[in-house]
Scaffold this motif. Structure first.
Motif, PDB file in Angstrom:
ATOM      1  N   ALA A 191      12.575   1.073  18.838  1.00 36.94           N
ATOM      2  CA  ALA A 191      12.405  -0.169  18.438  1.00 36.94           C
ATOM      3  C   ALA A 191      13.621  -1.064  19.004  1.00 36.94           C
ATOM      4  O   ALA A 191      13.323  -2.169  19.567  1.00 36.94           O
ATOM      5  CB  ALA A 191      12.275  -0.256  16.918  1.00 36.94           C
ATOM      6  N   GLN A 192      14.845  -0.724  19.072  1.00 40.10           N
ATOM      7  CA  GLN A 192      15.991  -1.362  19.471  1.00 40.10           C
ATOM      8  C   GLN A 192      16.594  -0.481  20.584  1.00 40.10           C
ATOM      9  O   GLN A 192      16.888   0.715  20.488  1.00 40.10           O
ATOM     10  CB  GLN A 192      17.049  -1.573  18.681  1.00 40.10           C
ATOM     11  CG  GLN A 192      16.742  -2.618  17.518  1.00 40.10           C
ATOM     12  CD  GLN A 192      16.462  -3.860  18.013  1.00 40.10           C
ATOM     13  OE1 GLN A 192      16.936  -4.262  18.714  1.00 40.10           O
ATOM     14  NE2 GLN A 192      15.435  -4.417  17.281  1.00 40.10           N
ATOM     15  N   PRO A 193      16.608  -1.134  21.994  1.00 38.14           N
ATOM     16  CA  PRO A 193      17.208  -0.096  23.010  1.00 38.14           C
ATOM     17  C   PRO A 193      18.660   0.314  22.971  1.00 38.14           C
ATOM     18  O   PRO A 193      19.298  -0.255  22.345  1.00 38.14           O
ATOM     19  CB  PRO A 193      17.169  -1.256  24.199  1.00 38.14           C
ATOM     20  CG  PRO A 193      16.286  -2.391  23.748  1.00 38.14           C
ATOM     21  CD  PRO A 193      16.260  -2.377  22.451  1.00 38.14           C
ATOM     22  N   LEU A 194      18.664   1.535  23.312  1.00 37.39           N
ATOM     23  CA  LEU A 194      20.011   2.012  23.007  1.00 37.39           C
ATOM     24  C   LEU A 194      20.826   1.897  24.314  1.00 37.39           C
ATOM     25  O   LEU A 194      20.572   1.228  25.364  1.00 37.39           O
ATOM     26  CB  LEU A 194      19.978   3.528  22.874  1.00 37.39           C
ATOM     27  CG  LEU A 194      19.500   4.123  21.394  1.00 37.39           C
ATOM     28  CD1 LEU A 194      18.236   3.879  21.203  1.00 37.39           C
ATOM     29  CD2 LEU A 194      19.982   5.707  21.669  1.00 37.39           C
ATOM     30  N   SER A 195      22.232   2.078  24.194  1.00 34.55           N
ATOM     31  CA  SER A 195      23.127   1.583  25.241  1.00 34.55           C
ATOM     32  C   SER A 195      24.160   2.935  25.215  1.00 34.55           C
ATOM     33  O   SER A 195      24.001   3.678  24.450  1.00 34.55           O
ATOM     34  CB  SER A 195      23.879   0.669  24.999  1.00 34.55           C
ATOM     35  OG  SER A 195      24.908   0.693  24.010  1.00 34.55           O
ATOM     36  N   SER A 196      25.015   2.798  26.264  1.00 33.18           N
ATOM     37  CA  SER A 196      26.008   4.108  26.332  1.00 33.18           C
ATOM     38  C   SER A 196      26.872   3.931  25.231  1.00 33.18           C
ATOM     39  O   SER A 196      27.741   5.386  24.984  1.00 33.18           O
ATOM     40  CB  SER A 196      26.746   3.853  27.713  1.00 33.18           C
ATOM     41  OG  SER A 196      27.363   2.666  27.898  1.00 33.18           O
ATOM     42  N   ASP A 202      11.968  16.929  51.683  1.00 31.99           N
ATOM     43  CA  ASP A 202      12.253  18.430  52.337  1.00 31.99           C
ATOM     44  C   ASP A 202      13.584  18.887  51.572  1.00 31.99           C
ATOM     45  O   ASP A 202      14.219  18.135  51.211  1.00 31.99           O
ATOM     46  CB  ASP A 202      12.255  18.303  53.743  1.00 31.99           C
ATOM     47  CG  ASP A 202      13.187  17.484  54.414  1.00 31.99           C
ATOM     48  OD1 ASP A 202      14.359  17.684  54.299  1.00 31.99           O
ATOM     49  OD2 ASP A 202      12.794  16.352  54.789  1.00 31.99           O
ATOM     50  N   GLY A 203      13.469  20.106  51.653  1.00 31.68           N
ATOM     51  CA  GLY A 203      14.703  20.819  51.006  1.00 31.68           C
ATOM     52  C   GLY A 203      14.804  20.224  49.613  1.00 31.68           C
ATOM     53  O   GLY A 203      14.036  20.151  48.833  1.00 31.68           O
ATOM     54  N   ASN A 204      16.085  19.734  49.231  1.00 29.23           N
ATOM     55  CA  ASN A 204      16.362  19.004  47.653  1.00 29.23           C
ATOM     56  C   ASN A 204      16.538  17.512  48.042  1.00 29.23           C
ATOM     57  O   ASN A 204      17.002  16.780  46.992  1.00 29.23           O
ATOM     58  CB  ASN A 204      17.780  19.536  47.405  1.00 29.23           C
ATOM     59  CG  ASN A 204      18.764  19.190  48.239  1.00 29.23           C
ATOM     60  OD1 ASN A 204      18.963  19.695  49.279  1.00 29.23           O
ATOM     61  ND2 ASN A 204      19.831  18.317  47.632  1.00 29.23           N
ATOM     62  N   GLY A 205      15.814  16.904  49.121  1.00 28.21           N
ATOM     63  CA  GLY A 205      15.825  15.579  49.281  1.00 28.21           C
ATOM     64  C   GLY A 205      15.179  14.855  48.431  1.00 28.21           C
ATOM     65  O   GLY A 205      14.182  15.335  47.613  1.00 28.21           O
ATOM     66  N   GLY A 206      15.412  13.728  48.184  1.00 33.07           N
ATOM     67  CA  GLY A 206      14.637  12.502  47.384  1.00 33.07           C
ATOM     68  C   GLY A 206      15.409  12.616  46.025  1.00 33.07           C
ATOM     69  O   GLY A 206      16.030  13.362  45.524  1.00 33.07           O
ATOM     70  N   ASN A 207      15.067  11.373  45.209  1.00 33.93           N
ATOM     71  CA  ASN A 207      15.624  11.252  43.727  1.00 33.93           C
ATOM     72  C   ASN A 207      14.683  10.212  43.129  1.00 33.93           C
ATOM     73  O   ASN A 207      14.162   9.244  43.717  1.00 33.93           O
ATOM     74  CB  ASN A 207      17.054  10.911  43.750  1.00 33.93           C
ATOM     75  CG  ASN A 207      17.605  10.443  45.070  1.00 33.93           C
ATOM     76  OD1 ASN A 207      17.529   9.235  45.039  1.00 33.93           O
ATOM     77  ND2 ASN A 207      18.172  11.033  45.838  1.00 33.93           N
ATOM     78  N   ILE A 208      14.570  10.285  41.922  1.00 37.16           N
ATOM     79  CA  ILE A 208      13.989   9.387  41.002  1.00 37.16           C
ATOM     80  C   ILE A 208      14.839   8.949  39.871  1.00 37.16           C
ATOM     81  O   ILE A 208      15.584   9.758  39.351  1.00 37.16           O
ATOM     82  CB  ILE A 208      12.448  10.016  40.437  1.00 37.16           C
ATOM     83  CG1 ILE A 208      11.721  10.580  41.832  1.00 37.16           C
ATOM     84  CG2 ILE A 208      11.799   9.030  39.802  1.00 37.16           C
ATOM     85  CD1 ILE A 208      10.867  11.674  41.259  1.00 37.16           C
ATOM     86  N   ALA A 209      14.614   7.496  39.405  1.00 45.11           N
ATOM     87  CA  ALA A 209      15.143   7.214  38.320  1.00 45.11           C
ATOM     88  C   ALA A 209      14.421   6.242  37.383  1.00 45.11           C
ATOM     89  O   ALA A 209      13.607   5.498  38.085  1.00 45.11           O
ATOM     90  CB  ALA A 209      16.612   6.504  38.702  1.00 45.11           C
ATOM     91  N   ILE A 210      14.702   6.129  36.179  1.00 46.64           N
ATOM     92  CA  ILE A 210      13.930   5.441  35.330  1.00 46.64           C
ATOM     93  C   ILE A 210      14.766   4.579  34.300  1.00 46.64           C
ATOM     94  O   ILE A 210      15.679   5.355  33.639  1.00 46.64           O
ATOM     95  CB  ILE A 210      12.693   6.040  34.499  1.00 46.64           C
ATOM     96  CG1 ILE A 210      11.992   6.858  35.454  1.00 46.64           C
ATOM     97  CG2 ILE A 210      12.150   5.154  33.567  1.00 46.64           C
ATOM     98  CD1 ILE A 210      10.917   7.658  34.684  1.00 46.64           C
ATOM     99  N   ARG A 211      14.970   3.416  33.916  1.00 48.59           N
ATOM    100  CA  ARG A 211      15.627   2.635  33.239  1.00 48.59           C
ATOM    101  C   ARG A 211      15.008   3.068  31.801  1.00 48.59           C
ATOM    102  O   ARG A 211      13.923   2.785  31.623  1.00 48.59           O
ATOM    103  CB  ARG A 211      15.518   1.277  33.310  1.00 48.59           C
ATOM    104  CG  ARG A 211      16.607   0.341  32.558  1.00 48.59           C
ATOM    105  CD  ARG A 211      16.376  -0.971  32.638  1.00 48.59           C
ATOM    106  NE  ARG A 211      16.251  -1.584  34.058  1.00 48.59           N
ATOM    107  CZ  ARG A 211      17.235  -2.540  34.308  1.00 48.59           C
ATOM    108  NH1 ARG A 211      18.310  -2.749  33.642  1.00 48.59           N
ATOM    109  NH2 ARG A 211      17.348  -3.006  35.566  1.00 48.59           N
ATOM    110  N   VAL A 212      15.963   3.545  30.915  1.00 50.93           N
ATOM    111  CA  VAL A 212      15.671   3.946  29.632  1.00 50.93           C
ATOM    112  C   VAL A 212      16.478   3.091  28.477  1.00 50.93           C
ATOM    113  O   VAL A 212      16.055   3.326  27.234  1.00 50.93           O
ATOM    114  CB  VAL A 212      15.599   5.340  29.295  1.00 50.93           C
ATOM    115  CG1 VAL A 212      14.580   6.004  30.165  1.00 50.93           C
ATOM    116  CG2 VAL A 212      16.922   5.836  29.631  1.00 50.93           C
ATOM    117  N   GLY A 213      17.274   2.037  28.906  1.00 46.97           N
ATOM    118  CA  GLY A 213      18.145   1.558  27.860  1.00 46.97           C
ATOM    119  C   GLY A 213      18.711   0.377  28.396  1.00 46.97           C
ATOM    120  O   GLY A 213      18.632   0.021  29.644  1.00 46.97           O
TER     121      GLY A 213
END
Length: 358
Positions: free
Chosen positions: A71-76, A113-124
């Motif tokens: 209900a309330q976004p978390l932070s670090s 290819d190989g271990n290439g590429g990356n993905i990120a999602i904002r969650v807080g």
């Protein structure tokens, strides 16, 4: 004594991945808890409750409530116990599964290819889920995902976070609307990045509506310099060709849309290269047709630097081919005519002054 369920109790249930509908039949809900459940009901996650304020009956067998974010976004700065519960919650689990699915699709399409590429999602407020390093995107598991703060510090995760997370985080800092980003190396789009050319505009409607493309010069992957060059562009572009490297896209809706942009830019670049070998000029949209598409794009909330430009500026493609340019009428050159009387007067005055100086 009847149990009393507070808002904090419901939030804790969600963090633990429990179904908030699984309440005792005689439970009493506090006003804030009741409002919270109503909000979930309005989102379609819960069935309406009875007028007594107790939870509604359990859904039919096999039906599951869609996991909800806190209900309330978390932070670090949130308590570590809360962050850990959040990282293992049903909502985060669903996002991790989406990341695995998109990673598999990237791999199957040979965008990585190989271990290439990356993905990120904002969650807080300053938190993001990201993919791990040194793992093929086609074979990731939800438990491989990592939780990081916006400084790149890893908070949770069994594997080490991607080495290129700084780029994703700088993008999210620079563009508050950025909720998810995808980086990959699709060959046709990367070919444009290698030669440093922005694909031409005014060719295919889907490209015009869903993506806006810029080229960032090469810097070593994973460095703050590379992150800054990309982040400086996300205010007006949602698809960045990274010089001699690949592509990164972002979305203000979800990670699926960010992935779509990778598909769209790759299909577009491939189509252009095929069309260029057919021996005929490429037909293009008119500036008015593009202007109509940009209206749709703006209504969808997508960024584009061309909003507000004149029609004659919209289809100009310097890197690929000359387009239409705005013609500004040149000012006529002013010429001074010869006036014999004026010349004679000036000469007479000059002669008189020179005579007085002798």
């Amino acid at each position: 004594m009847k149990p009393v369920i507070s808002l904090r109790d419901l939030e804790e249930m969600l963090r633990q991945g429990r179904d908030v509908r699984a309440l005792p039949p005689d439970a009493i809900l506090t006003p804030s808890a009741r409002d919270f459940l109503r909000e979930l009901e309005s989102n379609g996650a819960l069935k309406p409750r009875s007028s007594t304020g107790t939870a509604a009956a359990q859904p039919a067998q096999g039906a599951e409530a869609k996991p909800q974010p806190p209900a309330q976004p978390l932070s670090s700065k949130s308590p570590r116990a809360e962050l850990e519960a959040f990282f293992h919650s049903a909502w985060c689990r669903e996002l991790k599964e989406q990341m695995c699915d998109i990673g598999r699709r990237l791999w199957e399409r040979a965008y990585v290819d190989g271990n290439g590429g990356n993905i990120a999602i904002r969650v807080g407020e300053d938190l993001a889920l990201c993919t791990p390093t040194l793992v093929s995107k086609g074979f990731m598991k939800p438990e491989d995902m990592c939780l990081v703060d916006f400084e790149g510090n890893q908070l949770f995760g069994n594997k080490k976070r991607t080495s290129e997370i700084l780029m994703h985080l700088q993008m999210m800092k620079a563009q508050p609307k950025d909720v998810a980003s995808v980086h990959c190396h699709p060959p046709y789009a990367t070919a444009f990045a290698v030669v440093g050319i922005t694909p031409p505009t005014c060719v295919i409607p889907e490209y015009e509506v869903f993506v806006s493309v810029a080229v960032a010069p090469y810097r070593t992957p994973g460095t703050p310099e590379m992150a800054k060059l990309v982040a400086d562009l996300v205010d007006k572009y949602n698809t960045i060709l990274m010089g001699n490297h690949g592509v990164v896209t972002w979305s203000h809706n979800n990670v699926e849309e960010a992935y779509w942009r990778a598909e769209i830019i790759e299909a577009y670049c491939r189509t252009l290269m095929v069309a260029a070998h057919l021996g005929r000029p490429i037909n293009t949209l008119t500036p008015q047709q593009l202007k109509d598409l940009l209206k749709i794009k703006e209504c969808l909330g997508f960024v584009d630097p061309r909003y507000g430009l004149q029609e004659c500026e919209l289809c100009h493609n310097d890197d690929w081919r000359p387009g239409v340019t705005c013609q500004v009428p040149a000012k006529p050159e002013t010429t001074v005519g010869y006036d014999p009387e004026a010349e004679a007067l000036v000469q007479a005055i000059t002669d008189e002054i020179m005579a007085q100086l002798k």
